[in-house]
Each structure stands twice: as structure tokens, then as C-alpha cells.
Design a protein around this motif. Structure first.
Motif, PDB file in Angstrom:
ATOM      1  N   MET A  38       0.809  -1.215   0.000  1.00  0.00           N
ATOM      2  CA  MET A  38       0.000   0.000   0.000  1.00  0.00           C
ATOM      3  C   MET A  38       0.839   1.260   0.000  1.00  0.00           C
ATOM      4  SD  MET A  38      -3.173  -0.084   2.600  1.00  0.00           S
ATOM      5  CE  MET A  38      -3.881  -1.679   2.846  1.00  0.00           C
ATOM      6  N   SER A  39       0.246   2.313  -0.506  1.00  0.00           N
ATOM      7  CA  SER A  39       0.807   3.665  -0.380  1.00  0.00           C
ATOM      8  C   SER A  39      -0.063   4.420   0.626  1.00  0.00           C
ATOM      9  CB  SER A  39       0.752   4.387  -1.730  1.00  0.00           C
ATOM     10  OG  SER A  39      -0.612   4.619  -2.095  1.00  0.00           O
ATOM     11  N   VAL A  40       0.354   5.603   1.002  1.00  0.00           N
ATOM     12  CA  VAL A  40      -0.441   6.435   1.905  1.00  0.00           C
ATOM     13  C   VAL A  40      -1.781   6.772   1.252  1.00  0.00           C
ATOM     14  CG1 VAL A  40      -0.594   8.678   3.066  1.00  0.00           C
ATOM     15  CG2 VAL A  40       1.526   7.361   3.179  1.00  0.00           C
ATOM     16  N   THR A  41      -1.779   7.061  -0.040  1.00  0.00           N
ATOM     17  CA  THR A  41      -3.027   7.392  -0.733  1.00  0.00           C
ATOM     18  C   THR A  41      -3.968   6.193  -0.756  1.00  0.00           C
ATOM     19  OG1 THR A  41      -1.841   9.011  -2.083  1.00  0.00           O
ATOM     20  CG2 THR A  41      -3.997   8.312  -2.877  1.00  0.00           C
ATOM     21  N   HIS A  42      -3.444   5.006  -1.006  1.00  0.00           N
ATOM     22  CA  HIS A  42      -4.225   3.765  -1.002  1.00  0.00           C
ATOM     23  C   HIS A  42      -4.872   3.594   0.381  1.00  0.00           C
ATOM     24  CE1 HIS A  42      -4.090  -0.826  -1.988  1.00  0.00           C
ATOM     25  NE2 HIS A  42      -4.907  -0.630  -0.987  1.00  0.00           N
ATOM     26  N   TYR A  43      -4.067   3.726   1.427  1.00  0.00           N
ATOM     27  CA  TYR A  43      -4.573   3.619   2.795  1.00  0.00           C
ATOM     28  C   TYR A  43      -5.639   4.679   3.064  1.00  0.00           C
ATOM     29  CZ  TYR A  43      -4.826   4.580   7.758  1.00  0.00           C
ATOM     30  OH  TYR A  43      -5.292   4.857   9.022  1.00  0.00           O
ATOM     31  N   SER A  44      -5.376   5.917   2.682  1.00  0.00           N
ATOM     32  CA  SER A  44      -6.319   7.010   2.920  1.00  0.00           C
ATOM     33  C   SER A  44      -7.661   6.727   2.255  1.00  0.00           C
ATOM     34  CB  SER A  44      -5.768   8.335   2.394  1.00  0.00           C
ATOM     35  OG  SER A  44      -4.603   8.690   3.084  1.00  0.00           O
ATOM     36  N   CYS A  45      -7.621   6.199   1.051  1.00  0.00           N
ATOM     37  CA  CYS A  45      -8.844   5.874   0.318  1.00  0.00           C
ATOM     38  C   CYS A  45      -9.645   4.821   1.072  1.00  0.00           C
ATOM     39  CB  CYS A  45      -8.484   5.393  -1.086  1.00  0.00           C
ATOM     40  SG  CYS A  45      -9.918   4.904  -2.079  1.00  0.00           S
ATOM     41  N   LEU A  46      -8.991   3.749   1.500  1.00  0.00           N
ATOM     42  CA  LEU A  46      -9.691   2.695   2.239  1.00  0.00           C
ATOM     43  C   LEU A  46     -10.254   3.227   3.555  1.00  0.00           C
ATOM     44  CD1 LEU A  46      -7.379  -0.430   1.729  1.00  0.00           C
ATOM     45  CD2 LEU A  46      -9.356   0.292   0.371  1.00  0.00           C
ATOM     46  N   GLU A  47      -9.480   4.043   4.247  1.00  0.00           N
ATOM     47  CA  GLU A  47      -9.925   4.607   5.532  1.00  0.00           C
ATOM     48  C   GLU A  47     -11.142   5.507   5.330  1.00  0.00           C
ATOM     49  OE1 GLU A  47     -10.305   4.494   9.142  1.00  0.00           O
ATOM     50  OE2 GLU A  47      -8.226   3.930   8.785  1.00  0.00           O
ATOM     51  N   LEU A  48     -11.106   6.340   4.312  1.00  0.00           N
ATOM     52  CA  LEU A  48     -12.245   7.213   4.022  1.00  0.00           C
ATOM     53  C   LEU A  48     -13.488   6.390   3.709  1.00  0.00           C
ATOM     54  CD1 LEU A  48     -10.429   9.903   1.873  1.00  0.00           C
ATOM     55  CD2 LEU A  48     -11.689  10.361   3.991  1.00  0.00           C
ATOM     56  N   LEU A  49     -13.339   5.326   2.931  1.00  0.00           N
ATOM     57  CA  LEU A  49     -14.488   4.491   2.579  1.00  0.00           C
ATOM     58  C   LEU A  49     -15.031   3.723   3.781  1.00  0.00           C
ATOM     59  CD1 LEU A  49     -13.523   3.160  -0.946  1.00  0.00           C
ATOM     60  CD2 LEU A  49     -15.358   4.759  -0.345  1.00  0.00           C
ATOM     61  N   ALA A  50     -14.168   3.364   4.710  1.00  0.00           N
ATOM     62  CA  ALA A  50     -14.626   2.679   5.920  1.00  0.00           C
ATOM     63  C   ALA A  50     -15.470   3.633   6.761  1.00  0.00           C
ATOM     64  CB  ALA A  50     -13.439   2.163   6.721  1.00  0.00           C
ATOM     65  N   GLN A  51     -15.051   4.885   6.814  1.00  0.00           N
ATOM     66  CA  GLN A  51     -15.757   5.870   7.637  1.00  0.00           C
ATOM     67  C   GLN A  51     -16.990   6.433   6.946  1.00  0.00           C
ATOM     68  OE1 GLN A  51     -13.122   8.816   9.346  1.00  0.00           O
ATOM     69  NE2 GLN A  51     -11.528   7.284   9.664  1.00  0.00           N
ATOM     70  N   ARG A  52     -16.922   6.539   5.604  1.00  0.00           N
ATOM     71  CA  ARG A  52     -18.042   7.115   4.848  1.00  0.00           C
ATOM     72  C   ARG A  52     -18.281   6.319   3.570  1.00  0.00           C
ATOM     73  NH1 ARG A  52     -15.998  13.235   5.095  1.00  0.00           N
ATOM     74  NH2 ARG A  52     -14.034  12.155   5.053  1.00  0.00           N
ATOM     75  N   PRO A  53     -18.897   5.145   3.701  1.00  0.00           N
ATOM     76  CA  PRO A  53     -19.144   4.308   2.519  1.00  0.00           C
ATOM     77  C   PRO A  53     -19.949   5.069   1.467  1.00  0.00           C
ATOM     78  CG  PRO A  53     -19.742   3.136   4.538  1.00  0.00           C
ATOM     79  CD  PRO A  53     -19.436   4.544   4.921  1.00  0.00           C
ATOM     80  N   GLY A  54     -19.641   4.792   0.210  1.00  0.00           N
ATOM     81  CA  GLY A  54     -20.394   5.391  -0.879  1.00  0.00           C
ATOM     82  C   GLY A  54     -19.852   6.703  -1.392  1.00  0.00           C
ATOM     83  N   LEU A  55     -18.665   7.105  -0.935  1.00  0.00           N
ATOM     84  CA  LEU A  55     -18.078   8.348  -1.456  1.00  0.00           C
ATOM     85  C   LEU A  55     -17.775   8.198  -2.937  1.00  0.00           C
ATOM     86  CD1 LEU A  55     -15.574   9.426   1.358  1.00  0.00           C
ATOM     87  CD2 LEU A  55     -17.801  10.415   0.838  1.00  0.00           C
ATOM     88  N   SER A  56     -17.862   9.297  -3.646  1.00  0.00           N
ATOM     89  CA  SER A  56     -17.532   9.316  -5.075  1.00  0.00           C
ATOM     90  C   SER A  56     -16.029   9.501  -5.267  1.00  0.00           C
ATOM     91  CB  SER A  56     -18.263  10.469  -5.759  1.00  0.00           C
ATOM     92  OG  SER A  56     -17.708  11.716  -5.330  1.00  0.00           O
ATOM     93  N   ASN A  57     -15.585   9.337  -6.496  1.00  0.00           N
ATOM     94  CA  ASN A  57     -14.187   9.567  -6.858  1.00  0.00           C
ATOM     95  C   ASN A  57     -13.750  10.973  -6.445  1.00  0.00           C
ATOM     96  OD1 ASN A  57     -11.664   9.037  -8.385  1.00  0.00           O
ATOM     97  ND2 ASN A  57     -12.478  10.615  -9.727  1.00  0.00           N
ATOM     98  N   SER A  58     -14.562  11.974  -6.743  1.00  0.00           N
ATOM     99  CA  SER A  58     -14.206  13.366  -6.420  1.00  0.00           C
ATOM    100  C   SER A  58     -14.098  13.581  -4.920  1.00  0.00           C
ATOM    101  CB  SER A  58     -15.242  14.331  -7.001  1.00  0.00           C
ATOM    102  OG  SER A  58     -15.187  14.311  -8.405  1.00  0.00           O
ATOM    103  N   GLU A  59     -15.038  13.016  -4.161  1.00  0.00           N
ATOM    104  CA  GLU A  59     -15.005  13.160  -2.704  1.00  0.00           C
ATOM    105  C   GLU A  59     -13.782  12.457  -2.110  1.00  0.00           C
ATOM    106  OE1 GLU A  59     -19.790  13.352  -1.793  1.00  0.00           O
ATOM    107  OE2 GLU A  59     -18.879  11.418  -2.334  1.00  0.00           O
TER     108      GLU A  59
END
Length: 149
Positions: A38-59
Motif C-alpha cells: 500500500m501507499s499512503v493514498t491507497h490507505y487514505s482511500c480505504l480509511e475514508l471508505l470505511a468511515q463514509r461508505p459510498g463516497l464518489s471519486n471526487s469526494e
């Protein structure tokens, strides 16, 4: 001014110190995430989706501090590798809401533990009062800069 009078004295610049701390944190995070693929961006994406499922690409891009194009490439790879799922067609508008798969959740759990170890190391020399004050001060700085005050 620096000692030669040409600019900012980096030893006394809070902005420079914050950037240096940010860079050191990112490097330390990359070191613990790399073995997990993983990279930091990869991790950040997964973390954001865990906290707020259904986010769009832009979000997700805004939340991870990357461009929409970079996030789109990452989301395509995460979807291909089974970490996230997105509908084939947008339910509303053009946004394809992303959600973690069970594989994505397992991967995130390992990454979160690795990142937490970096944060523990970063805060090791601070008391609870120091940590609380650091959070308060940093939040205040962010608030001041975002509000333009």
C-alpha cells in the motif's frame, strides 16, 4: 528574515516545521505500508471508505489530497484487485459510489494497525496534556487558514 537577510529563517518558520513534520510522517507511513502493498493514498482511500461508505471519486480525491485523475486510477486498481466495489452505472448523476469489500476491510485493518504504530512513535515523548494541546493548536491553525482569518 534569514541571517543573510534574503528570506525566511527556516529555523524559526512554523510553516516550514509543519511541512517537515508532514514529510517525516508521510515517509514513516510509507515505510510501514509498503510491506502491505500500500501507499499512503491507497490507505487514505480505504480509511475514508470505511468511515463514509459510498463516497464518489471526487469526494475521495479531496479527502486524500490527490487529483481526481489519480484517485480514479487508484479506484480502478482497487476495484480490479477486489478491495472496493462500485456499481456498473451511476445511481444518480455520474458519480459511482465506492464501498469496501470484505477483502478491503481486512487490508485496512492491517494498515490501520501499522499507521497507528507510527502515530504512537510520533507522540511517544509527549504527555496527554501535550497531545491535547497539539491537537488544539493544529485544529486552530487549519481553521484560521480555511476561514481566511
Amino acid at each position: 528574515m534569514s541571517q543573510d537577510g534574503t528570506g525566511v529563517d527556516l529555523d524559526r518558520s512554523l510553516g516550514y516545521l509543519l511541512k517537515e513534520a508532514s514529510s517525516a510522517l508521510r515517509i514513516a507511513m510509507e515505510e510501514v505500508l509498503r510491506p502491505l502493498g500500500m501507499s499512503v493514498t491507497h490507505y487514505s482511500c480505504l480509511e475514508l471508505l470505511a468511515q463514509r461508505p459510498g463516497l464518489s471519486n471526487s469526494e475521495l480525491a479531496r479527502g486524500a489530497f490527490v487529483t481526481r485523475q489519480s484517485m480514479n486510477v487508484l479506484l480502478q486498481a482497487l476495484e480490479r484487485d477486489g478491495y472496493v466495489t462500485r456499481p456498473a452505472a451511476a445511481p444518480v448523476g455520474k458519480a459511482l459510489p465506492a464501498r469496501l469489500t470484505p477483502r478491503g476491510r481486512r487490508s485496512l485493518a492491517k494498515a490501520s494497525a501499522a499507521v497507528r504504530s507510527v502515530e504512537v512513535r510520533m507522540l511517544a515523548g509527549m504527555t496527554e496534556a501535550d497531545r491535547s494541546e497539539a491537537f488544539r493548536l493544529l485544529r486552530s491553525m487549519v481553521h484560521s487558514l480555511r476561514d481566511g482569518s
